[in-house]
Write a protein that holds these residues in place. Structure first.
Motif, PDB file in Angstrom:
ATOM      1  N   PHE A  37       0.844  -1.200   0.000  1.00 37.19           N
ATOM      2  CA  PHE A  37       0.000   0.000   0.000  1.00 37.19           C
ATOM      3  C   PHE A  37       0.878   1.248   0.000  1.00 37.19           C
ATOM      4  CE2 PHE A  37      -2.774  -3.196   1.863  1.00 37.19           C
ATOM      5  CZ  PHE A  37      -3.971  -2.970   1.193  1.00 37.19           C
ATOM      6  N   TYR A  38       0.289   2.345  -0.518  1.00 33.24           N
ATOM      7  CA  TYR A  38       0.978   3.646  -0.441  1.00 33.24           C
ATOM      8  C   TYR A  38       0.074   4.629   0.289  1.00 33.24           C
ATOM      9  CZ  TYR A  38       3.062   8.127  -1.623  1.00 33.24           C
ATOM     10  OH  TYR A  38       3.616   9.373  -1.543  1.00 33.24           O
ATOM     11  N   TRP A  39       0.654   5.290   1.298  1.00 34.99           N
ATOM     12  CA  TRP A  39      -0.058   6.299   2.092  1.00 34.99           C
ATOM     13  C   TRP A  39       0.503   7.678   1.737  1.00 34.99           C
ATOM     14  CZ3 TRP A  39      -3.927   4.907   5.582  1.00 34.99           C
ATOM     15  CH2 TRP A  39      -4.090   3.536   5.764  1.00 34.99           C
ATOM     16  N   GLN A  40      -0.372   8.499   1.213  1.00 40.90           N
ATOM     17  CA  GLN A  40       0.050   9.834   0.764  1.00 40.90           C
ATOM     18  C   GLN A  40      -0.227  10.887   1.844  1.00 40.90           C
ATOM     19  OE1 GLN A  40      -1.309  10.920  -3.137  1.00 40.90           O
ATOM     20  NE2 GLN A  40      -1.200  13.118  -2.718  1.00 40.90           N
ATOM     21  N   PHE A  41       0.756  11.764   2.061  1.00 41.93           N
ATOM     22  CA  PHE A  41       0.583  12.842   3.036  1.00 41.93           C
ATOM     23  C   PHE A  41      -0.232  13.973   2.406  1.00 41.93           C
ATOM     24  CE2 PHE A  41       2.259  16.954   4.693  1.00 41.93           C
ATOM     25  CZ  PHE A  41       1.668  16.889   5.950  1.00 41.93           C
ATOM     26  N   GLU A  42      -1.315  14.379   3.128  1.00 40.54           N
ATOM     27  CA  GLU A  42      -2.168  15.473   2.666  1.00 40.54           C
ATOM     28  C   GLU A  42      -1.993  16.662   3.605  1.00 40.54           C
ATOM     29  OE1 GLU A  42      -6.142  13.950   2.416  1.00 40.54           O
ATOM     30  OE2 GLU A  42      -5.789  13.136   0.407  1.00 40.54           O
ATOM     31  N   PRO A  43      -1.319  17.737   3.148  1.00 35.57           N
ATOM     32  CA  PRO A  43      -1.029  18.897   4.018  1.00 35.57           C
ATOM     33  C   PRO A  43      -2.291  19.549   4.576  1.00 35.57           C
ATOM     34  CG  PRO A  43       0.288  18.982   2.007  1.00 35.57           C
ATOM     35  CD  PRO A  43      -0.704  17.895   1.819  1.00 35.57           C
ATOM     36  N   LYS A  44      -3.381  19.610   3.785  1.00 36.01           N
ATOM     37  CA  LYS A  44      -4.589  20.305   4.243  1.00 36.01           C
ATOM     38  C   LYS A  44      -5.181  19.630   5.481  1.00 36.01           C
ATOM     39  CE  LYS A  44      -6.014  22.343  -0.150  1.00 36.01           C
ATOM     40  NZ  LYS A  44      -7.107  22.428  -1.170  1.00 36.01           N
ATOM     41  N   SER A  45      -5.263  18.293   5.447  1.00 38.76           N
ATOM     42  CA  SER A  45      -5.827  17.566   6.587  1.00 38.76           C
ATOM     43  C   SER A  45      -4.754  17.158   7.587  1.00 38.76           C
ATOM     44  CB  SER A  45      -6.570  16.327   6.101  1.00 38.76           C
ATOM     45  OG  SER A  45      -5.680  15.465   5.399  1.00 38.76           O
ATOM     46  N   ASN A  46      -3.483  17.358   7.232  1.00 38.66           N
ATOM     47  CA  ASN A  46      -2.342  16.971   8.075  1.00 38.66           C
ATOM     48  C   ASN A  46      -2.473  15.505   8.499  1.00 38.66           C
ATOM     49  OD1 ASN A  46       0.139  17.520   9.322  1.00 38.66           O
ATOM     50  ND2 ASN A  46      -0.850  17.932  11.294  1.00 38.66           N
ATOM     51  N   ALA A  47      -2.708  14.644   7.520  1.00 38.01           N
ATOM     52  CA  ALA A  47      -2.903  13.214   7.802  1.00 38.01           C
ATOM     53  C   ALA A  47      -2.439  12.415   6.593  1.00 38.01           C
ATOM     54  CB  ALA A  47      -4.363  12.920   8.121  1.00 38.01           C
ATOM     55  N   LEU A  48      -2.323  11.090   6.830  1.00 37.57           N
ATOM     56  CA  LEU A  48      -1.961  10.159   5.756  1.00 37.57           C
ATOM     57  C   LEU A  48      -3.214   9.465   5.255  1.00 37.57           C
ATOM     58  CD1 LEU A  48       1.261   8.587   7.310  1.00 37.57           C
ATOM     59  CD2 LEU A  48       1.175  10.087   5.316  1.00 37.57           C
ATOM     60  N   ARG A  49      -3.354   9.370   3.938  1.00 37.08           N
ATOM     61  CA  ARG A  49      -4.513   8.710   3.331  1.00 37.08           C
ATOM     62  C   ARG A  49      -4.030   7.674   2.332  1.00 37.08           C
ATOM     63  NH1 ARG A  49      -7.737   9.220  -1.194  1.00 37.08           N
ATOM     64  NH2 ARG A  49      -6.517  10.994  -1.943  1.00 37.08           N
ATOM     65  N   CYS A  50      -4.624   6.479   2.394  1.00 35.80           N
ATOM     66  CA  CYS A  50      -4.249   5.397   1.477  1.00 35.80           C
ATOM     67  C   CYS A  50      -5.080   5.521   0.198  1.00 35.80           C
ATOM     68  CB  CYS A  50      -4.509   4.043   2.140  1.00 35.80           C
ATOM     69  SG  CYS A  50      -4.005   2.640   1.107  1.00 35.80           S
ATOM     70  N   ASN A  51      -4.396   5.556  -0.952  1.00 36.84           N
ATOM     71  CA  ASN A  51      -5.129   5.675  -2.213  1.00 36.84           C
ATOM     72  C   ASN A  51      -4.705   4.660  -3.262  1.00 36.84           C
ATOM     73  OD1 ASN A  51      -2.630   6.630  -2.880  1.00 36.84           O
ATOM     74  ND2 ASN A  51      -3.279   8.743  -3.272  1.00 36.84           N
ATOM     75  N   GLU A  52      -3.751   3.761  -2.920  1.00 39.57           N
ATOM     76  CA  GLU A  52      -3.333   2.722  -3.865  1.00 39.57           C
ATOM     77  C   GLU A  52      -2.990   1.461  -3.088  1.00 39.57           C
ATOM     78  OE1 GLU A  52      -3.390   2.485  -7.020  1.00 39.57           O
ATOM     79  OE2 GLU A  52      -3.753   4.580  -7.635  1.00 39.57           O
ATOM     80  N   GLY A  53      -3.334   0.264  -3.636  1.00 38.73           N
ATOM     81  CA  GLY A  53      -2.977  -1.004  -3.024  1.00 38.73           C
ATOM     82  C   GLY A  53      -2.863  -2.103  -4.077  1.00 38.73           C
ATOM     83  N   PHE A  54      -2.115  -3.176  -3.707  1.00 36.02           N
ATOM     84  CA  PHE A  54      -1.923  -4.283  -4.645  1.00 36.02           C
ATOM     85  C   PHE A  54      -1.701  -5.558  -3.833  1.00 36.02           C
ATOM     86  CE2 PHE A  54       0.156  -6.842  -7.912  1.00 36.02           C
ATOM     87  CZ  PHE A  54      -0.618  -6.530  -9.028  1.00 36.02           C
ATOM     88  N   CYS A  55      -2.145  -6.704  -4.372  1.00 33.81           N
ATOM     89  CA  CYS A  55      -1.986  -7.974  -3.651  1.00 33.81           C
ATOM     90  C   CYS A  55      -1.473  -9.056  -4.595  1.00 33.81           C
ATOM     91  CB  CYS A  55      -3.296  -8.395  -3.010  1.00 33.81           C
ATOM     92  SG  CYS A  55      -4.534  -8.980  -4.192  1.00 33.81           S
ATOM     93  N   SER A  56      -0.897 -10.120  -3.994  1.00 32.55           N
ATOM     94  CA  SER A  56      -0.390 -11.254  -4.781  1.00 32.55           C
ATOM     95  C   SER A  56      -1.527 -12.250  -5.035  1.00 32.55           C
ATOM     96  CB  SER A  56       0.753 -11.941  -4.038  1.00 32.55           C
ATOM     97  OG  SER A  56       0.235 -12.605  -2.887  1.00 32.55           O
ATOM     98  N   SER A  57      -1.203 -13.291  -5.754  1.00 33.02           N
ATOM     99  CA  SER A  57      -2.211 -14.300  -6.104  1.00 33.02           C
ATOM    100  C   SER A  57      -2.557 -15.198  -4.925  1.00 33.02           C
ATOM    101  CB  SER A  57      -1.707 -15.150  -7.275  1.00 33.02           C
ATOM    102  OG  SER A  57      -0.474 -15.770  -6.939  1.00 33.02           O
ATOM    103  N   LYS A  58      -1.804 -15.049  -3.806  1.00 35.26           N
ATOM    104  CA  LYS A  58      -2.089 -15.874  -2.627  1.00 35.26           C
ATOM    105  C   LYS A  58      -3.409 -15.478  -1.977  1.00 35.26           C
ATOM    106  CE  LYS A  58       2.813 -16.540  -1.506  1.00 35.26           C
ATOM    107  NZ  LYS A  58       3.849 -16.300  -0.471  1.00 35.26           N
ATOM    108  N   LEU A  59      -3.859 -14.228  -2.219  1.00 35.70           N
ATOM    109  CA  LEU A  59      -5.098 -13.735  -1.638  1.00 35.70           C
ATOM    110  C   LEU A  59      -6.180 -13.672  -2.702  1.00 35.70           C
ATOM    111  CD1 LEU A  59      -3.819 -10.767   0.566  1.00 35.70           C
ATOM    112  CD2 LEU A  59      -4.819 -12.889   1.396  1.00 35.70           C
ATOM    113  N   SER A  60      -7.408 -14.039  -2.270  1.00 39.07           N
ATOM    114  CA  SER A  60      -8.531 -13.872  -3.189  1.00 39.07           C
ATOM    115  C   SER A  60      -8.915 -12.400  -3.237  1.00 39.07           C
ATOM    116  CB  SER A  60      -9.724 -14.701  -2.712  1.00 39.07           C
ATOM    117  OG  SER A  60     -10.224 -14.196  -1.475  1.00 39.07           O
TER     118      SER A  60
END
Length: 923
Positions: A418-441
């Motif tokens: 996963f990637y967590w992007q820093f948002e200066p306006k909210s002063n918080a980290l938000r996750c906007n991208e993710g990826f998984c292997s074939s081991k997970l459905s």
């Protein structure tokens, strides 16, 4: 012997990795050197581009200011009032400023030029005479003084018939700043032009007062880039004559006053304090004794250059920069940026090289120690290779992030990323991208993904928040037992255990966090942590590079926007004279699109011929000279040709485009349509010509009227005296005779006054066009003149030749025809038996012709050139009237858009009146 070879073999086995490391270090070092060289070249290109754009913008602004004041100095009304001001003080030593302030010429100038200065954001204007006395201004304070000529040489230059923009200097009077607060010794500058008398003599100077802290500095602010880049101007003494972007720093260091309105302009010398003043250090040398900076010393000696090795600026901060001395304006311009900011990408690259080499060194140590690795070297190389490939192929950060996450999951031990992007306006980290292997459905992945996407992490919260706070990678061996892992419940459901994350910094600023997870537990791997630290740095460098590209693109777009918003047409040429670029103004004026002009010869398209259609050869073309011989040309007397085949007058400047090594690469042409200016000049010429004619006619009218009025009155007074004496002597027959003479003189005066009255009414008569019955009007004129016709025994006849009506002014055409017909009757030849006056009206394609023919006395040939002049009489012994009749006829004909001509000989006279076809049709 076998032991010897075995020993050699073991030696090679241990030394081979060392050789590889040394070789890789050498390759990396030479690679870094090559990148360093390329970076310096790019830095030179960037500095030159920004510097040249700033210079072009500054030159365009100066020429616009000069053109503006030049136009108003040549305005006839303004010039006339300035001449009146000069006359008020000419040859006098006793005049007072109050006299000029209250004078009508200055009041009118304030009304005219005051609105101009308000509209163009000038502070005001100043007018000086040839001695430099300020005889007029929008403000009262400068009037009557001679301070400007002593503070700046622009007045002397203007008096030498030059239009000039002065350098900034401290004002001679109190001035308001942009917010309306008045200051003494406030920076000011002028655009000034000479004012000429009617005979071409310089009688004074008109100058508009410019705000240098606003207009002059704003042009140079285009050259501000990055966090520390700035472009500023300085004079031959090394004094800064524009503002600085570091006013706050300069106040803290004591280089300028810390008062609210204090600025660097005219207050900072471009000198090297030899210590960095921004770090709180103090120089041991007085400011005035400090040497000029390397840049200022080079520029003042007319050496334009560029330096990327670094030198101290006026704050003592190491900078790189480009500079030029503008001899035509007598000041220099420098574009500089702090060395630290300029070389920051290169330092990050060096750090990256060091990090990569350290990883290789660690790999060698681990090889020697033969530790078991969870992730073998081949796998890491694959990850590194795939990551490098992804970063190289990605166009932007948004495109790169999903592919980076995919690379992480391609590692054998990692299952989610996963990637967590820093948002200066909210002063918080938000996750906007993710990826998984074939081991997970997909269902299992969506469960954890949904929780991640709906959670915002503040600093210290969860794994991303901890990494944000520490700025370092973090490892959690089992997230299900971690008290600071908000997603533990969802992780446990799909058996996610071990988590690892690392931060990404771009340009020294925190950008976000990458995290990866495994199904099942994985023991802590110190090598993997180090590896990912390097990966984080590599990704951060990529982020910084893409952000820098965006900034560079924005800068280019801004410069392009400036180019497109320019009112003048601008286009570029290569060495073959073919078009390389053109702005919208050029497209609009020429009628060609840039797509059509691109790659075509601009000379053949728009500059192939002169105004008269004669071919303009390349060797005579001033634009051609720019990219062939490096000649700068300013031309105002040529034409360009539009796509539709029409030409228009232009004023243009053509200048060569030079490469870094001063080789000609092409030319740039800046032009503007001066049709309106040419039209105004022609209208002014025509107006002056008409005024001269009118003045001459007025002089003649005044002289002849006074003479013709005076002569009968003098005769009447003389005859009155004689009649008085004859009455006393009883000589009544003489009295009666003289009374008849008085009657004749009175009749002559009455005729003259009637014609003068008729002449005075011409310009006030409403020339209302209407449909008139010409047969009826001519018959009416014949009836009005019946007594005269009978007296002179003249036959009159009309020939209409199919014309029954005219569309014209009834009152004016009646006056014309009655005058011409009555003259033909009056000047009939008494010696001829068959005396006649004939009027013919016929229609042709061009219009209506009216001919008044007679066989009278005619007009002597020597008088033909002045037939339609005032007070013209052609028969001394036969005089009827004032001599204004034909002059009035000509005026009336012109008023109804017609023409009149005359032919005369011993057989008689023919007057021809022509009314053009367009005047016969209602609008």
């Amino acid at each position: 012997m076998n032991r010897f070879f075995t020993k050699v073999k073991e030696s090679i086995k241990w030394k081979l990795p060392i050789f590889i490391l040394v070789g890789l270090f050498g390759v990396g070092w030479f690679g870094f050197k090559a990148i360093n060289l390329r970076f310096e070249r790019n830095l030179v290109d960037q500095l030159q581009a920004i510097h040249k754009n700033s210079l072009e913008a500054l030159k365009l602004w100066v020429e616009e200011e000069k053109a503006l004041v030049d136009i108003w100095s040549k305005n006839e009304v303004v010039r006339h009032h300035i001449e009146e001001l000069v006359e008020l003080t000419k040859g006098r030593n006793d005049w007072e400023p109050e006299e000029l302030i209250k004078s009508k010429p200055l009041q009118k100038l304030r009304k005219i030029l005051g609105s101009v200065t308000d509209r163009l954001n000038f502070i005001g204007f100043v007018i000086t005479d040839k001695e430099g006395f300020q005889i007029g201004a929008l403000l009262d304070e400068p009037i009557g003084k001679k301070t400007l000529i002593s503070r700046s040489r622009f007045i002397q230059k203007a008096l030498q018939k030059k239009t000039i923009v002065s350098l900034p200097f401290f004002s001679e009077a109190a001035l308001p700043d942009i917010e309306g607060v008045w200051h003494k010794k406030w920076p000011t500058m002028f655009s000034a032009a000479p004012v000429f008398s009617k005979v071409g003599e310089v009688i004074g100077v008109l100058a508009f007062r410019i705000r240098p802290e606003l207009d002059f500095t704003r042009i140079l602010e285009v050259g501000r880039f990055g966090e520390t880049g700035e472009t500023y101007a300085f004079n031959s003494s090394g004094l800064m004559i524009s503002d600085s972007r570091f006013n706050t720093q300069l106040k803290k260091t004591g280089l300028i006053s810390d008062s609210p309105g204090s600025r660097a302009i005219l207050n900072v010398d471009i000198r090297n304090p030899e210590v960095n003043l921004t770090e709180g250090l103090k120089s041991n040398v007085l400011r005035k004794k400090q040497p000029l900076t390397f840049m200022a010393d080079s520029a003042i000696f007319r050496k334009g250059s560029i330096n990327v090795d670094g030198y101290n600026d006026y704050r003592g901060v190491p900078v790189v920069g480009a500079w030029t001395w503008l001899s035509e304006y007598d000041f220099g311009v420098a574009t500089e940026i702090d060395t630290e900011e300029a070389y920051s990408p290169l330092r990050y690259l060096l750090w990256l090289f060091a990090a990569l080499f350290s990883l290789l060194l660690i790999a060698y140590v681990e090889f020697v120690r033969q530790q078991v690795r969870k992730l073998n070297e081949e796998d890491r190389k694959n990850v590194q290779y795939d990551l490098t490939k992804v970063l190289a192929e990605s166009k932007n950060i948004e495109e790169a992030i999903p592919n980076i996450l995919r690379v992480f999951v391609s590692h054998p031990n990692w299952d989610l990323s996963f990637y967590w992007q820093f948002e200066p306006k909210s002063n918080a980290l938000r996750c906007n991208e993710g990826f998984c292997s074939s081991k997970l459905s997909q269902e299992e992945f969506d469960l954890f993904k949904k929780k991640s996407f709906n959670t915002f992490f503040e600093k210290e919260m969860g794994l991303p928040g901890r990494i944000w706070k520490t700025g370092k990678p973090s490892w959690v061996e089992d997230v299900s037992t971690d008290s600071n892992f908000p997603r533990a419940k969802e992780a446990k459901k799909i058996d996610i255990r071990t988590a690892f994350g690392f931060p990404v910094y771009s340009g020294g600023k925190f950008s976000g966090v990458f995290e990866v997870f495994t199904i099942g537990t994985v023991n802590f791997d110190k090598d993997l942590k180090v590896f990912f630290e390097g990966i984080g740095t590599q990704i951060g460098q990529f982020f910084e590079k893409k952000q820098a590209e965006i900034k560079l693109r924005d800068t280019k777009e801004q410069l392009q926007s400036i180019l497109e918003s320019a009112g003048e047409g601008i286009y570029g040429l290569d060495l073959n004279g073919c078009t390389t670029f053109a702005n919208r103004a050029a497209e609009k004026m020429l009628g060609y699109s840039f797509e059509y002009m691109k790659g075509r010869s601009q000379h053949e398209l728009i500059h192939h011929s002169k105004l008269d259609g004669e071919t303009l050869p390349n060797e005579e073309c001033n634009i051609f000279a720019a990219f062939k011989f490096g000649k700068i040309s300013h031309v105002e007397n040529e034409v360009f040709w539009k796509k539709n085949g029409a030409s228009f007058p232009v004023e243009y400047v053509s200048a060569p485009i030079l490469s870094e090594d001063e080789k000609i690469m092409g030319a740039v042409v800046i032009f503007k349509d001066i049709t309106n200016r040419k039209k105004m000049e022609q209208e002014r010429t025509d107006l002056i010509k008409n005024l001269r004619v009118v003045n001459k006619e007025l002089e003649e009218f005044s002289y002849r009227t006074s003479h013709d009025l005076k002569a009968p009155l003098v005769n009447i007074r003389g005859l009155s005296s004689i009649m008085k004496m004859d009455m006393e002597d009883g000589n009544y027959e003489e009295v009666i005779s003289n009374l008849e003479k008085v009657g004749g003189l009175t009749q002559k005066l009455e005729s003259l006054m009637s014609d003068i009255l008729e002449l005075s009414k011409i310009d006030h008569i409403e020339d209302k066009f209407e449909e008139i019955d010409i047969k009826k009007e001519l018959q009416s004129i014949k009836e009005n003149l019946s007594t005269l016709i009978e007296e002179k025994q003249v036959k009159m006849n009309f020939n209409f030749k199919g014309v029954d009506s005219l569309y014209t002014s009834k009152s004016l055409i009646n006056t014309v025809l009655e005058n011409l017909i009555s003259n033909a009757i009056k000047y009939s030849d008494p010696d001829k038996n068959n005396r006649f006056v004939k009027v013919e009206i016929l229609k042709e394609k061009a219009g209506i012709y009216i001919r008044v023919c007679d066989n009278g006395l005619g007009i002597p040939q020597k008088h033909m050139s002045g037939v339609f002049g005032m007070f013209k009489r052609f028969h001394k012994n036969t005089s009827f009237g004032s001599g204004l009749g034909l002059y009035i006829v000509k005026k009336n004909i012109q008023k109804i858009n017609g023409e009149i001509s005359v032919k005369s000989d011993a057989e008689g006279t023919v007057f021809t009146v022509f009314l053009p076809e367009k005047s016969q049709r209602p609008n």
